[in-house]
Design a protein around this motif. Structure first.
Motif, PDB file in Angstrom:
ATOM      1  N   SER A 262       6.429  11.755   5.160  1.00 32.04           N
ATOM      2  CA  SER A 262       5.520  11.509   6.273  1.00 32.04           C
ATOM      3  C   SER A 262       4.092  11.915   5.924  1.00 32.04           C
ATOM      4  CB  SER A 262       5.998  12.263   7.514  1.00 32.04           C
ATOM      5  OG  SER A 262       5.090  12.116   8.582  1.00 32.04           O
ATOM      6  N   ASP A 263       3.935  13.101   5.357  1.00 29.14           N
ATOM      7  CA  ASP A 263       2.594  13.562   4.967  1.00 29.14           C
ATOM      8  C   ASP A 263       1.966  12.623   3.937  1.00 29.14           C
ATOM      9  OD1 ASP A 263       2.920  15.709   6.658  1.00 29.14           O
ATOM     10  OD2 ASP A 263       3.451  17.128   5.063  1.00 29.14           O
ATOM     11  N   TYR A 264       2.785  12.132   3.029  1.00 34.42           N
ATOM     12  CA  TYR A 264       2.333  11.210   1.988  1.00 34.42           C
ATOM     13  C   TYR A 264       1.819   9.922   2.617  1.00 34.42           C
ATOM     14  CZ  TYR A 264       2.768   8.612  -2.483  1.00 34.42           C
ATOM     15  OH  TYR A 264       2.529   7.882  -3.617  1.00 34.42           O
ATOM     16  N   GLU A 277       2.501   3.610  -1.043  1.00 30.63           N
ATOM     17  CA  GLU A 277       2.713   4.944  -0.473  1.00 30.63           C
ATOM     18  C   GLU A 277       3.454   4.865   0.863  1.00 30.63           C
ATOM     19  OE1 GLU A 277      -0.791   4.939  -3.181  1.00 30.63           O
ATOM     20  OE2 GLU A 277      -0.219   3.748  -1.428  1.00 30.63           O
ATOM     21  N   ILE A 278       3.034   3.938   1.699  1.00 33.79           N
ATOM     22  CA  ILE A 278       3.673   3.773   3.005  1.00 33.79           C
ATOM     23  C   ILE A 278       5.053   3.150   2.849  1.00 33.79           C
ATOM     24  CG2 ILE A 278       3.504   2.568   5.224  1.00 33.79           C
ATOM     25  CD1 ILE A 278       0.439   2.916   4.984  1.00 33.79           C
ATOM     26  N   ILE A 279       5.185   2.216   1.919  1.00 32.56           N
ATOM     27  CA  ILE A 279       6.485   1.591   1.682  1.00 32.56           C
ATOM     28  C   ILE A 279       7.518   2.632   1.273  1.00 32.56           C
ATOM     29  CG2 ILE A 279       7.755  -0.017   0.207  1.00 32.56           C
ATOM     30  CD1 ILE A 279       5.250  -1.709   0.017  1.00 32.56           C
ATOM     31  N   MET A 280       7.187   3.454   0.281  1.00 34.30           N
ATOM     32  CA  MET A 280       8.139   4.444  -0.225  1.00 34.30           C
ATOM     33  C   MET A 280       8.454   5.495   0.834  1.00 34.30           C
ATOM     34  SD  MET A 280       7.198   4.907  -4.277  1.00 34.30           S
ATOM     35  CE  MET A 280       5.433   5.127  -4.096  1.00 34.30           C
ATOM     36  N   ALA A 281       7.467   5.843   1.637  1.00 37.91           N
ATOM     37  CA  ALA A 281       7.701   6.826   2.693  1.00 37.91           C
ATOM     38  C   ALA A 281       8.659   6.275   3.748  1.00 37.91           C
ATOM     39  CB  ALA A 281       6.375   7.227   3.339  1.00 37.91           C
ATOM     40  N   THR A 327      13.186  -2.303   7.423  1.00 38.78           N
ATOM     41  CA  THR A 327      14.351  -1.519   7.010  1.00 38.78           C
ATOM     42  C   THR A 327      14.180  -1.102   5.552  1.00 38.78           C
ATOM     43  OG1 THR A 327      15.556  -3.478   6.258  1.00 38.78           O
ATOM     44  CG2 THR A 327      15.812  -2.848   8.594  1.00 38.78           C
ATOM     45  N   GLU A 328      15.122  -0.280   5.065  1.00 37.02           N
ATOM     46  CA  GLU A 328      15.074   0.114   3.655  1.00 37.02           C
ATOM     47  C   GLU A 328      15.144  -1.111   2.749  1.00 37.02           C
ATOM     48  OE1 GLU A 328      17.969   3.270   5.397  1.00 37.02           O
ATOM     49  OE2 GLU A 328      17.012   1.424   6.078  1.00 37.02           O
ATOM     50  N   THR A 329      15.997  -2.070   3.104  1.00 35.95           N
ATOM     51  CA  THR A 329      16.162  -3.264   2.278  1.00 35.95           C
ATOM     52  C   THR A 329      14.895  -4.110   2.254  1.00 35.95           C
ATOM     53  OG1 THR A 329      18.541  -3.336   2.771  1.00 35.95           O
ATOM     54  CG2 THR A 329      17.525  -5.366   1.949  1.00 35.95           C
ATOM     55  N   GLU A 330      14.298  -4.320   3.421  1.00 36.42           N
ATOM     56  CA  GLU A 330      13.096  -5.151   3.506  1.00 36.42           C
ATOM     57  C   GLU A 330      11.936  -4.543   2.723  1.00 36.42           C
ATOM     58  OE1 GLU A 330      14.039  -7.021   7.937  1.00 36.42           O
ATOM     59  OE2 GLU A 330      12.814  -5.207   7.722  1.00 36.42           O
ATOM     60  N   TRP A 331      11.694  -3.249   2.932  1.00 30.39           N
ATOM     61  CA  TRP A 331      10.600  -2.608   2.211  1.00 30.39           C
ATOM     62  C   TRP A 331      10.935  -2.465   0.726  1.00 30.39           C
ATOM     63  CZ3 TRP A 331       5.984  -2.742   3.924  1.00 30.39           C
ATOM     64  CH2 TRP A 331       5.677  -2.560   5.274  1.00 30.39           C
ATOM     65  N   GLY A 332      12.222  -2.259   0.418  1.00 31.49           N
ATOM     66  CA  GLY A 332      12.624  -2.146  -0.977  1.00 31.49           C
ATOM     67  C   GLY A 332      12.356  -3.428  -1.751  1.00 31.49           C
ATOM     68  N   MET A 333      12.599  -4.568  -1.117  1.00 29.23           N
ATOM     69  CA  MET A 333      12.318  -5.852  -1.766  1.00 29.23           C
ATOM     70  C   MET A 333      10.820  -6.027  -1.989  1.00 29.23           C
ATOM     71  SD  MET A 333      15.010  -8.333   0.260  1.00 29.23           S
ATOM     72  CE  MET A 333      14.399  -9.811  -0.565  1.00 29.23           C
ATOM     73  N   GLU A 334      10.014  -5.599  -1.026  1.00 25.55           N
ATOM     74  CA  GLU A 334       8.561  -5.723  -1.195  1.00 25.55           C
ATOM     75  C   GLU A 334       8.059  -4.790  -2.296  1.00 25.55           C
ATOM     76  OE1 GLU A 334       4.537  -5.466   1.558  1.00 25.55           O
ATOM     77  OE2 GLU A 334       6.415  -6.247   2.374  1.00 25.55           O
ATOM     78  N   LEU A 335       8.625  -3.593  -2.368  1.00 29.60           N
ATOM     79  CA  LEU A 335       8.243  -2.657  -3.424  1.00 29.60           C
ATOM     80  C   LEU A 335       8.619  -3.225  -4.792  1.00 29.60           C
ATOM     81  CD1 LEU A 335       7.102   0.178  -4.079  1.00 29.60           C
ATOM     82  CD2 LEU A 335       9.444   1.039  -3.937  1.00 29.60           C
ATOM     83  N   ALA A 336       9.796  -3.829  -4.879  1.00 31.60           N
ATOM     84  CA  ALA A 336      10.236  -4.415  -6.141  1.00 31.60           C
ATOM     85  C   ALA A 336       9.300  -5.546  -6.573  1.00 31.60           C
ATOM     86  CB  ALA A 336      11.661  -4.939  -6.002  1.00 31.60           C
ATOM     87  N   GLU A 337       8.849  -6.341  -5.622  1.00 31.45           N
ATOM     88  CA  GLU A 337       7.920  -7.429  -5.931  1.00 31.45           C
ATOM     89  C   GLU A 337       6.609  -6.886  -6.483  1.00 31.45           C
ATOM     90  OE1 GLU A 337       7.482  -9.715  -2.398  1.00 31.45           O
ATOM     91  OE2 GLU A 337       9.509 -10.559  -2.478  1.00 31.45           O
ATOM     92  N   TRP A 348       4.131   2.301 -15.293  1.00 29.14           N
ATOM     93  CA  TRP A 348       3.798   3.734 -15.303  1.00 29.14           C
ATOM     94  C   TRP A 348       2.577   4.021 -14.431  1.00 29.14           C
ATOM     95  CZ3 TRP A 348       6.003   8.136 -16.182  1.00 29.14           C
ATOM     96  CH2 TRP A 348       5.221   9.299 -16.317  1.00 29.14           C
ATOM     97  N   SER A 349       1.536   3.235 -14.558  1.00 29.44           N
ATOM     98  CA  SER A 349       0.331   3.454 -13.742  1.00 29.44           C
ATOM     99  C   SER A 349       0.625   3.190 -12.270  1.00 29.44           C
ATOM    100  CB  SER A 349      -0.800   2.566 -14.235  1.00 29.44           C
ATOM    101  OG  SER A 349      -0.449   1.194 -14.122  1.00 29.44           O
ATOM    102  N   PHE A 350       1.509   2.232 -11.977  1.00 28.22           N
ATOM    103  CA  PHE A 350       1.874   1.939 -10.596  1.00 28.22           C
ATOM    104  C   PHE A 350       2.556   3.148  -9.954  1.00 28.22           C
ATOM    105  CE2 PHE A 350       4.923   0.443  -7.406  1.00 28.22           C
ATOM    106  CZ  PHE A 350       4.105  -0.337  -6.605  1.00 28.22           C
ATOM    107  N   LEU A 351       3.434   3.805 -10.701  1.00 30.78           N
ATOM    108  CA  LEU A 351       4.182   4.935 -10.155  1.00 30.78           C
ATOM    109  C   LEU A 351       3.376   6.219 -10.119  1.00 30.78           C
ATOM    110  CD1 LEU A 351       7.659   4.336 -11.858  1.00 30.78           C
ATOM    111  CD2 LEU A 351       7.020   3.847  -9.490  1.00 30.78           C
ATOM    112  N   THR A 352       2.440   6.381 -11.034  1.00 28.22           N
ATOM    113  CA  THR A 352       1.743   7.662 -11.161  1.00 28.22           C
ATOM    114  C   THR A 352       0.273   7.609 -10.761  1.00 28.22           C
ATOM    115  OG1 THR A 352       1.148   7.230 -13.473  1.00 28.22           O
ATOM    116  CG2 THR A 352       3.261   8.339 -13.049  1.00 28.22           C
TER     117      THR A 352
END
Length: 354
Positions: A262-264, A277-281, A327-337, A348-352
């Motif tokens: 939430s803080d993230y 950041e919002i997707i992963m949260a 949902t987790e699935t919907e946001w997970g697909m967008e994050l994967a894209e 690596w730069s995307f994650l860090t």
């Protein structure tokens, strides 16, 4: 946390504790509008936080408003505070007037846009929206549509349409509202960039559900810790048993993970970062909501499901809010894209962020 934020949190906490009781929440699920709670928050300047004073707001940052909203989640406040915040923030960005009245948002898909047809004295509006939060209690609904030449949005009074009462699992109003060639005089139809507005609304509403769930998880942990220390079995409190201690530890872990997520998300939203950041949260706090609800009910046993106990007010909202605005699935697909777009050299730069 600065002094202003601490003052807002303290004031809001006292208002919620005094007014937003178990009885009020139960009555709201039967169709009662929590007018006293809304009026108290409005009178205390809590409705237009994060809107500049020169625009008619009370100033402050998004973090201040989201801190208030987290307390609304903790106490299961049965009001459209999240939707009013998001609607006002968007209206402010578009240079339109804001409101201290209850607002809600009909968030459509691209094939469900409303129709705006200009008439010499006003606009003729048609459209249908489902799962509109608190539509029956809102003074105005923000709808998105298309004129003959461009995309636009407008605030419409719900009484001009037909409202079919619906509820989510938590008993919160999630109504269907229909406007059939409704003529509205003096209606302000605001031209918009559809892609920009849809992204703003989707991410903003996701952030509201993140902080609402973080607040509900805090209450779930408090209730469960209190119950396990008071409930005696075989001559001692049940929190002394190793199996219960293990479940409490897991529950506390989910609460902490949700708080960090939430803080993230709040920090990213404050910086205007509507992205990973919002997707992963949202993904992480959705998972925490499901796990925490299971653990808390296991520790409470049958009493946690009873109408007389307060736990279900929070856990039913966790189950409901996790499915709203991604949902987790919907946001997970967008994050994967987004990850796939970066390619092997950009992961690596995307994650860090380095």
């Amino acid at each position: 946390m600065n002094d202003i934020t601490e003052m807002l949190i303290d004031s809001t906490n006292r208002i919620m504790k005094d007014i937003c009781t178990k009885e009020l929440v139960n009555e709201s699920e039967k169709g009662r509008w929590a007018a006293d709670l809304w009026d108290m928050l409005a009178g205390s300047g809590m409705i237009t936080v994060a809107i500049p004073e020169v625009r008619g707001g009370n100033g402050g940052e998004y973090t201040d408003a989201l801190s208030i909203l987290r307390l609304a989640g903790k106490y299961s406040a049965p009001i459209p505070l999240a939707e009013t915040y998001v609607a006002n923030w968007l209206l402010n960005q578009l240079g339109a007037d804001i409101s201290e009245e209850p607002l809600t948002i009909a968030l459509p898909s691209r094939n469900e846009l409303f129709s705006f047809k200009e008439n010499k004295d006003g606009w003729i509006i048609s459209g249908k929206a489902s799962s509109v939060p608190w539509a029956r209690f809102a003074k105005q609904v923000l709808v998105i549509g298309k004129t003959e030449s461009e995309h636009a949005l407008a605030l419409i009074k719900p009484e001009y349409g037909e409202i079919a009462f619906r509820q989510n699992l938590a008993g919160e109003a999630r109504d269907t509202i229909t406007f059939e060639s409704v003529f509205m005089e003096n209606c302000e139809v605001i031209p918009i960039d559809l892609d920009w507005v849809m992204k703003q609304l989707r991410y903003s509403l996701a952030v509201t559900r993140i902080v609402l769930m973080a607040g509900a998880l805090e209450r779930v942990l408090e209730l469960t810790g209190k119950y396990s220390s008071e409930r005696n079995q075989f001559g001692r409190p049940i929190h002394r048993f190793q199996a219960i201690q293990q479940q409490l530890a897991l529950l506390a872990g989910e609460y902490v993970a949700a708080g960090v997520a939430s803080d993230y998300a709040v920090d990213a939203f404050q910086k205007g970062q509507l992205s990973k950041e919002i997707i992963m949260a949202k993904i992480r706090i959705n998972e925490a909501a499901g796990n925490a609800a299971t653990l808390s009910h296991q520790i409470h046993g049958a009493i946690g499901f009873t109408y007389e106990h307060i736990l279900h007010q929070n856990t039913r909202r966790l189950w409901s809010w996790r499915d709203e605005f991604g949902t987790e699935t919907e946001w997970g697909m967008e994050l994967a894209e987004q990850i796939m777009e970066k390619g092997q050299t950009g992961i690596w730069s995307f994650l860090t962020d380095k």
